[in-house]
Design a protein around this motif. Structure first.
Motif, PDB file in Angstrom:
ATOM      1  N   VAL A 147      41.566  -4.113  28.002  1.00  0.00           N
ATOM      2  CA  VAL A 147      42.672  -5.025  27.657  1.00  0.00           C
ATOM      3  C   VAL A 147      43.009  -4.378  26.142  1.00  0.00           C
ATOM      4  O   VAL A 147      42.247  -4.701  25.179  1.00  0.00           O
ATOM      5  CB  VAL A 147      42.538  -6.236  27.398  1.00  0.00           C
ATOM      6  N   ASN A 148      43.992  -3.348  25.953  1.00  0.00           N
ATOM      7  CA  ASN A 148      44.115  -2.513  24.816  1.00  0.00           C
ATOM      8  C   ASN A 148      45.301  -2.674  23.803  1.00  0.00           C
ATOM      9  O   ASN A 148      46.010  -3.370  24.320  1.00  0.00           O
ATOM     10  CB  ASN A 148      44.111  -0.968  25.295  1.00  0.00           C
ATOM     11  N   GLN A 149      44.798  -2.062  22.683  1.00  0.00           N
ATOM     12  CA  GLN A 149      46.198  -2.016  21.632  1.00  0.00           C
ATOM     13  C   GLN A 149      46.065  -0.904  20.699  1.00  0.00           C
ATOM     14  O   GLN A 149      44.703  -0.531  20.847  1.00  0.00           O
ATOM     15  CB  GLN A 149      46.329  -3.362  20.811  1.00  0.00           C
ATOM     16  N   HIS A 150      47.056  -0.494  20.426  1.00  0.00           N
ATOM     17  CA  HIS A 150      46.895   1.007  19.694  1.00  0.00           C
ATOM     18  C   HIS A 150      46.286   0.425  18.181  1.00  0.00           C
ATOM     19  O   HIS A 150      46.970  -0.306  17.527  1.00  0.00           O
ATOM     20  CB  HIS A 150      48.348   1.296  19.469  1.00  0.00           C
ATOM     21  N   ARG A 151      45.580   1.280  17.606  1.00  0.00           N
ATOM     22  CA  ARG A 151      44.885   0.963  16.518  1.00  0.00           C
ATOM     23  C   ARG A 151      45.796   1.015  15.436  1.00  0.00           C
ATOM     24  O   ARG A 151      45.598   0.244  14.171  1.00  0.00           O
ATOM     25  CB  ARG A 151      43.637   1.737  16.490  1.00  0.00           C
ATOM     26  N   ASN A 152      46.877   1.615  15.503  1.00  0.00           N
ATOM     27  CA  ASN A 152      47.771   1.836  14.371  1.00  0.00           C
ATOM     28  C   ASN A 152      49.058   1.022  14.493  1.00  0.00           C
ATOM     29  O   ASN A 152      49.867   1.141  13.642  1.00  0.00           O
ATOM     30  CB  ASN A 152      48.099   3.281  14.154  1.00  0.00           C
ATOM     31  N   ALA A 153      49.110   0.040  15.533  1.00  0.00           N
ATOM     32  CA  ALA A 153      50.468  -0.586  15.786  1.00  0.00           C
ATOM     33  C   ALA A 153      50.070  -1.882  14.691  1.00  0.00           C
ATOM     34  O   ALA A 153      49.311  -2.334  14.274  1.00  0.00           O
ATOM     35  CB  ALA A 153      50.386  -1.268  17.107  1.00  0.00           C
ATOM     36  N   ALA A 154      51.320  -2.402  14.316  1.00  0.00           N
ATOM     37  CA  ALA A 154      51.476  -3.525  13.525  1.00  0.00           C
ATOM     38  C   ALA A 154      50.854  -4.715  13.910  1.00  0.00           C
ATOM     39  O   ALA A 154      50.749  -5.073  15.156  1.00  0.00           O
ATOM     40  CB  ALA A 154      53.133  -3.852  13.249  1.00  0.00           C
ATOM     41  N   ALA A 155      50.539  -5.326  12.997  1.00  0.00           N
ATOM     42  CA  ALA A 155      49.567  -6.786  13.243  1.00  0.00           C
ATOM     43  C   ALA A 155      50.429  -7.754  13.489  1.00  0.00           C
ATOM     44  O   ALA A 155      51.773  -7.673  12.714  1.00  0.00           O
ATOM     45  CB  ALA A 155      48.589  -7.063  12.116  1.00  0.00           C
ATOM     46  N   VAL A 156      50.381  -8.728  14.374  1.00  0.00           N
ATOM     47  CA  VAL A 156      51.137  -9.809  14.554  1.00  0.00           C
ATOM     48  C   VAL A 156      50.519 -11.192  14.224  1.00  0.00           C
ATOM     49  O   VAL A 156      49.111 -11.088  14.494  1.00  0.00           O
ATOM     50  CB  VAL A 156      51.769  -9.909  15.985  1.00  0.00           C
ATOM     51  N   PRO A 157      50.761 -12.402  14.036  1.00  0.00           N
ATOM     52  CA  PRO A 157      50.475 -13.735  13.785  1.00  0.00           C
ATOM     53  C   PRO A 157      49.616 -13.924  15.072  1.00  0.00           C
ATOM     54  O   PRO A 157      50.232 -13.633  16.473  1.00  0.00           O
ATOM     55  CB  PRO A 157      51.442 -14.387  13.473  1.00  0.00           C
ATOM     56  N   MET A 158      48.892 -14.781  14.953  1.00  0.00           N
ATOM     57  CA  MET A 158      47.905 -15.440  16.358  1.00  0.00           C
ATOM     58  C   MET A 158      48.945 -16.345  16.743  1.00  0.00           C
ATOM     59  O   MET A 158      49.604 -17.370  16.270  1.00  0.00           O
ATOM     60  CB  MET A 158      46.755 -16.115  15.815  1.00  0.00           C
TER      61      MET A 158
END
Length: 275
Positions: A40-51
């Protein structure tokens, strides 16, 4: 109780938005109580989002990013009217660009989470690092599993399995769901060791089942292995005897589309009071 597991190969697949939507549509039909996902991946340079609401952290320092596959699935399920609590645990860097992790979704409230390091390697930038994500509900503990290969020269499965047995909760039902990276057809290796440890293979116990193959052809991680038509490397195990109504392979192009380089498993257990 219905259990679903899938190694998603997420964000490496072409047409991810369509495949994510197809997954969510199928889940609305299956209505599993617990979903275990790997890669279950996410790009390491993508913008962070609130929980988001419904997210239950297993590590306080986790950063969810905009394209996190688990987040996309959670949003799509909400749109379909299905409300799951869920958790995501990054384990290592994947493909040199992703935070690669594990996710669990539960229709019942999550009472507790667990982060288990089962490899001796604890280097986020080393692909041999292996962690398990666990959640506890009123039905017991559920762990999403992505283990090493039997003959890995630095992180063999047997050593990780020994560590895992020491770390698992000692009381109550325990379910292990996911990618064991060991072909159930091969004697004397991963499958036989898990079974000899007292775990019950829900596929083996199922009253109705299909052939059980979860990968066909050559996939990432198995490119140097002998070619075989199909393997059963994704499994659902219970630490205690259970009555299993059915086990079937999903997302294999039969009733649902193929959405990953693995197929999924949907298992239905008979409630304890009906035994």
């Amino acid at each position: 109780m219905k259990l679903l597991t899938l190694n998603t190969h997420s964000l490496e697949e072409s047409g991810m938005p369509e495949k994510q939507a197809a997954f969510a549509k199928a889940v609305t039909r299956f209505r599993p109580d617990v979903i275990a996902l790997q890669e279950v991946n996410q790009h390491r340079n993508a913008a962070a989002v609130p929980m988001p609401e419904g997210y239950v952290p297993a590590q306080q320092a986790v950063v969810l990013r905009r394209d996190n596959h688990g987040l996309a699935v959670a949003r799509l399920l909400e749109q379909e009217g299905l409300h799951y609590q869920w958790s995501w645990l990054p384990a290592k860097v994947g493909y040199d660009k992703y935070d690669e992790g594990l996710a669990l979704f539960s229709r019942k409230p999550v009472l507790e989470t667990a982060d288990l390091l089962v490899s001796r390697t604890d280097d986020y930038f080393n692909y041999r690092t292996r962690r398990l994500l666990g959640i506890r509900t009123e039905d017991g503990w559920f762990f999403t599993v992505h283990m090493s290969w039997w003959n890995d020269p630095q992180e063999p499965f047997a050593r990780q399995w020994e560590t895992l047995l020491d770390l698992l909760p000692k009381d109550g039902p325990v379910y292990l769901m996911g990618d064991f990276n060991g072909d159930a057809q091969v004697s004397g290796q991963t499958y036989d060791l898990v079974k000899a440890s007292g775990f019950c293979d829900t596929y083996d116990l199922a009253q109705t089942k299909d052939e059980g193959w979860t990968v066909q052809g050559v996939i990432d991680g198995w490119r140097d292995q002998a070619a075989v038509p199909a393997r059963r490397i994704d499994q659902i195990w219970a630490r205690h005897p259970v009555t299993v109504r059915s086990s079937r392979v999903v997302f294999n192009g039969a009733e649902e589309p193929v959405i990953s380089d693995h197929f999924g498993i949907l298992t239905e257990l008979q409630p304890e009071e009906e035994h």
